[in-house]
Structure formats: C-alpha cells, structure tokens
Design a protein around this motif. Structure first.
Motif, short mmCIF file in Angstrom:
data_model
loop_
_atom_site.label_atom_id
_atom_site.label_comp_id
_atom_site.label_asym_id
_atom_site.label_seq_id
_atom_site.Cartn_x
_atom_site.Cartn_y
_atom_site.Cartn_z
N SER A 164 31.67 20.10 -7.06
CA SER A 164 32.22 19.13 -8.01
C SER A 164 33.73 19.01 -7.86
N LEU A 165 34.38 20.09 -7.49
CA LEU A 165 35.83 20.05 -7.26
C LEU A 165 36.18 19.47 -5.89
N MET A 166 35.31 19.66 -4.92
CA MET A 166 35.60 19.20 -3.56
C MET A 166 35.18 17.76 -3.33
N SER A 167 34.17 17.28 -4.00
CA SER A 167 33.65 15.94 -3.76
C SER A 167 34.31 14.94 -4.71
N ALA A 168 34.58 13.76 -4.16
CA ALA A 168 35.21 12.71 -4.98
C ALA A 168 34.19 11.98 -5.84
N GLN A 169 32.96 11.86 -5.37
CA GLN A 169 31.95 11.11 -6.11
C GLN A 169 31.11 11.99 -7.05
N GLY A 170 31.32 13.29 -7.01
CA GLY A 170 30.58 14.16 -7.92
C GLY A 170 29.20 14.50 -7.37
N VAL A 171 28.62 15.52 -7.95
CA VAL A 171 27.30 16.00 -7.52
C VAL A 171 26.53 16.47 -8.75
N THR A 172 25.25 16.30 -8.71
CA THR A 172 24.39 16.73 -9.80
C THR A 172 23.82 18.12 -9.49
N ILE A 173 23.45 18.82 -10.54
CA ILE A 173 22.89 20.15 -10.37
C ILE A 173 21.52 20.09 -9.68
N GLY A 174 20.80 18.97 -9.89
CA GLY A 174 19.51 18.82 -9.24
C GLY A 174 19.63 18.72 -7.73
N THR A 175 20.65 18.04 -7.25
CA THR A 175 20.86 17.92 -5.80
C THR A 175 21.20 19.27 -5.19
N VAL A 176 22.01 20.06 -5.90
CA VAL A 176 22.39 21.38 -5.39
C VAL A 176 21.17 22.30 -5.30
N VAL A 177 20.34 22.28 -6.35
CA VAL A 177 19.15 23.13 -6.35
C VAL A 177 18.18 22.70 -5.25
N THR A 178 18.05 21.40 -5.05
CA THR A 178 17.14 20.90 -4.01
C THR A 178 17.59 21.32 -2.62
N VAL A 179 18.85 21.15 -2.32
CA VAL A 179 19.36 21.47 -0.98
C VAL A 179 19.30 22.97 -0.72
N LEU A 180 19.78 23.77 -1.66
CA LEU A 180 19.76 25.22 -1.46
C LEU A 180 18.34 25.77 -1.41
N SER A 216 22.82 28.38 6.51
CA SER A 216 24.16 27.88 6.15
C SER A 216 24.45 26.54 6.84
N LEU A 217 24.09 26.43 8.12
CA LEU A 217 24.32 25.16 8.82
C LEU A 217 23.50 24.03 8.20
N SER A 218 22.25 24.31 7.87
CA SER A 218 21.40 23.27 7.28
C SER A 218 21.92 22.84 5.91
N ALA A 219 22.30 23.81 5.08
CA ALA A 219 22.77 23.48 3.73
C ALA A 219 24.09 22.72 3.79
N SER A 220 25.01 23.17 4.60
CA SER A 220 26.30 22.48 4.69
C SER A 220 26.14 21.08 5.27
N LYS A 221 25.23 20.90 6.24
CA LYS A 221 24.99 19.57 6.80
C LYS A 221 24.43 18.63 5.74
N LEU A 222 23.50 19.12 4.94
CA LEU A 222 22.91 18.28 3.90
C LEU A 222 23.94 17.93 2.82
N PHE A 223 24.77 18.88 2.43
CA PHE A 223 25.77 18.62 1.40
C PHE A 223 26.81 17.61 1.89
N VAL A 224 27.26 17.78 3.11
CA VAL A 224 28.28 16.87 3.66
C VAL A 224 27.73 15.46 3.79
N THR A 225 26.48 15.33 4.20
CA THR A 225 25.88 14.01 4.36
C THR A 225 25.62 13.35 3.01
N ALA A 226 25.13 14.11 2.04
CA ALA A 226 24.78 13.53 0.74
C ALA A 226 26.01 13.15 -0.07
#
Length: 253
Positions: A164-180, A216-226
C-alpha cells in the motif's frame, strides 16, 4: 354382641321379581301423517365426468396432476428457465480459467499473466494449498496448522501494508492473500519431498533454497504485474523471500 348371629340373611332369600315388557296399545293421536313426494330434477346436463375427469373411476391415470389447466402449462414451461441461468461456479465468484492460469503462472515465474486474472480475488486456491501444506507436514510427524495460519495472516497483513505504501493505485487485502496463497505451491512440493526424505542435509538445503527463490519470484512477478509497479520487482522479492523462508524453516525443522 349377642344378637350378631341373629342377623337376617339377605343373600339367602329367594327374591323373585316379575317384569312386564308388553307394549301398551297403540294410541290414536287422531293425526294423519302426510308424506309429500318430490320429483328429482338434475341440473347437470350430459356426462358429469366431462367437467372433471378425475372423478371418473374408470379413467386411466395420465401422470399430469394439473390436467390441462393453466397450472400444468406453467409448470411444464418452468424447466426452460434454468437453461438461461449462469453456472454455479460463476454465481459463487469462482472462475476455473483464472485459477488454472494463476497456477501455471506460479509454476512458470517468467511468464507474464493477464492483469484481469490477478485482480480476481480467489480464496479457494490458497485455502487448498494451505491445507495441503499442513497435510504433508502432518504426514512427516509435524502438527503445524496453527503456525501456518498464524504466520500466513501476519505475513499477508505485513505485505498489504508494505504494498500500500509502494503502489500508487493501492492494493486490496484479498489480492495479497490470493497471490501469496497461490505462490505457496512450490513450498507444498517441498513439504511433500520431506515426507520421503530428510531435508537436513546438502540436498535439503539446495531444494529449500530453490523452493524459496521459486515462491519469491512468482509472488513478486504477480504483484508487480497486478499493481503496475515497473522496475520494483527486487524490492518486492525481498519481503516475499523472508515470508517463504519462515515456511521453509517450518518444513525443515
């Protein structure tokens, strides 16, 4: 007391009574009984079973409880309405195509997935992977379900606050739980290997390092893309590696 034996014996007496059941002679009340006659007229013309065939005992059973009325036509035509309804998985918000695509993305961290698939919040896959992870640990003699859920909830909240601090558009808790949760799949495979052989050796260290890097690579790739975080994947990869490293320690020890 002397007169007690001189008491009369009521039961020894032969009491005979006569009863007269003869009917009295018929009395003449001087009244004439007039019985009127009525002509039966039927208001029903024709066969009485034509209006309602169910009253006819000789009519065969047709299987239609509503007959030929409006109710029967409405009931027979109601079955076509279910054909236009969406599938059950779509009503529950579960998209199997997105689930398969996320799973394949985790297995291939260098593949760029679609943004729509990443923004789809799905908790069924992470729950299944967490249960599978705990099940493999249970087969190896480790009951760590509480640790898995506790560390998972703490890690999801920490990653949500950081993104939430790093992204400009914000992120939901559901997206974080899904990716992780989906990116826990390589760690599930590591726990399955731990059932067969011990990871406390050189082979175990290599497999554990590969599993942590893979997650770690998969999670970071998904977060950066989303979240459209260009050139920030190394910054996201480090906290993800810390989280999956804790799960690796649970698997080994």
């Amino acid at each position: 007391m002397s007169t007690y034996g001189n008491q009369p014996d009521y039961f020894s007496q032969n009491n005979e009574a006569t009863f007269n059941f003869e009917m009295p002679p018929q009395q003449d009340f001087q009244q004439e009984l007039n019985f009127q006659t009525f002509e039966g007229k039927s208001n029903v013309s024709g066969n009485i079973y034509e209006s309602n065939p169910y009253l006819n005992p000789s009519a065969p059973y047709s299987g239609d409880v509503y007959g030929s009325g409006q109710e029967g036509r409405d009931y027979s035509g109601a079955g076509g309405k279910f054909e236009d309804e969406p599938p059950l998985l779509e009503e529950l918000g579960i998209n199997p195509e997105f689930i398969v695509q996320k799973t394949l993305t985790v297995l291939n961290p260098f593949h760029t997935p679609e943004v729509a698939a990443l923004q789809d919040t799905d908790l069924a896959g992470p729950l299944v992977f967490c249960l599978a992870f705990g099940g493999f640990l249970l087969l190896s003699g480790k009951v760590h379900f509480s640790y898995i859920y506790g560390i998972g909830v703490l890690g999801c909240l920490s990653m949500w606050a950081l993104l939430s601090l790093m992204s400009a558009q914000g992120v939901t808790i559901g997206t974080v739980v899904t990716v992780l949760g989906y990116c826990l799949l390589p760690m599930v495979g590591l726990s399955g290997v731990n059932v067969i052989l011990s990871l406390q050796g050189y082979v175990g260290i290599v497999l554990t390092s590969v599993a942590i890097l893979w997650c770690s690579l998969s999670a970071s790739k998904l977060f950066v893309t989303a979240l459209a975080m260009d050139h920030q994947q190394p910054l996201v990869l480090y906290p993800c590696a810390l989280l999956y490293g804790v799960f690796a320690l649970i698997t080994i020890f």
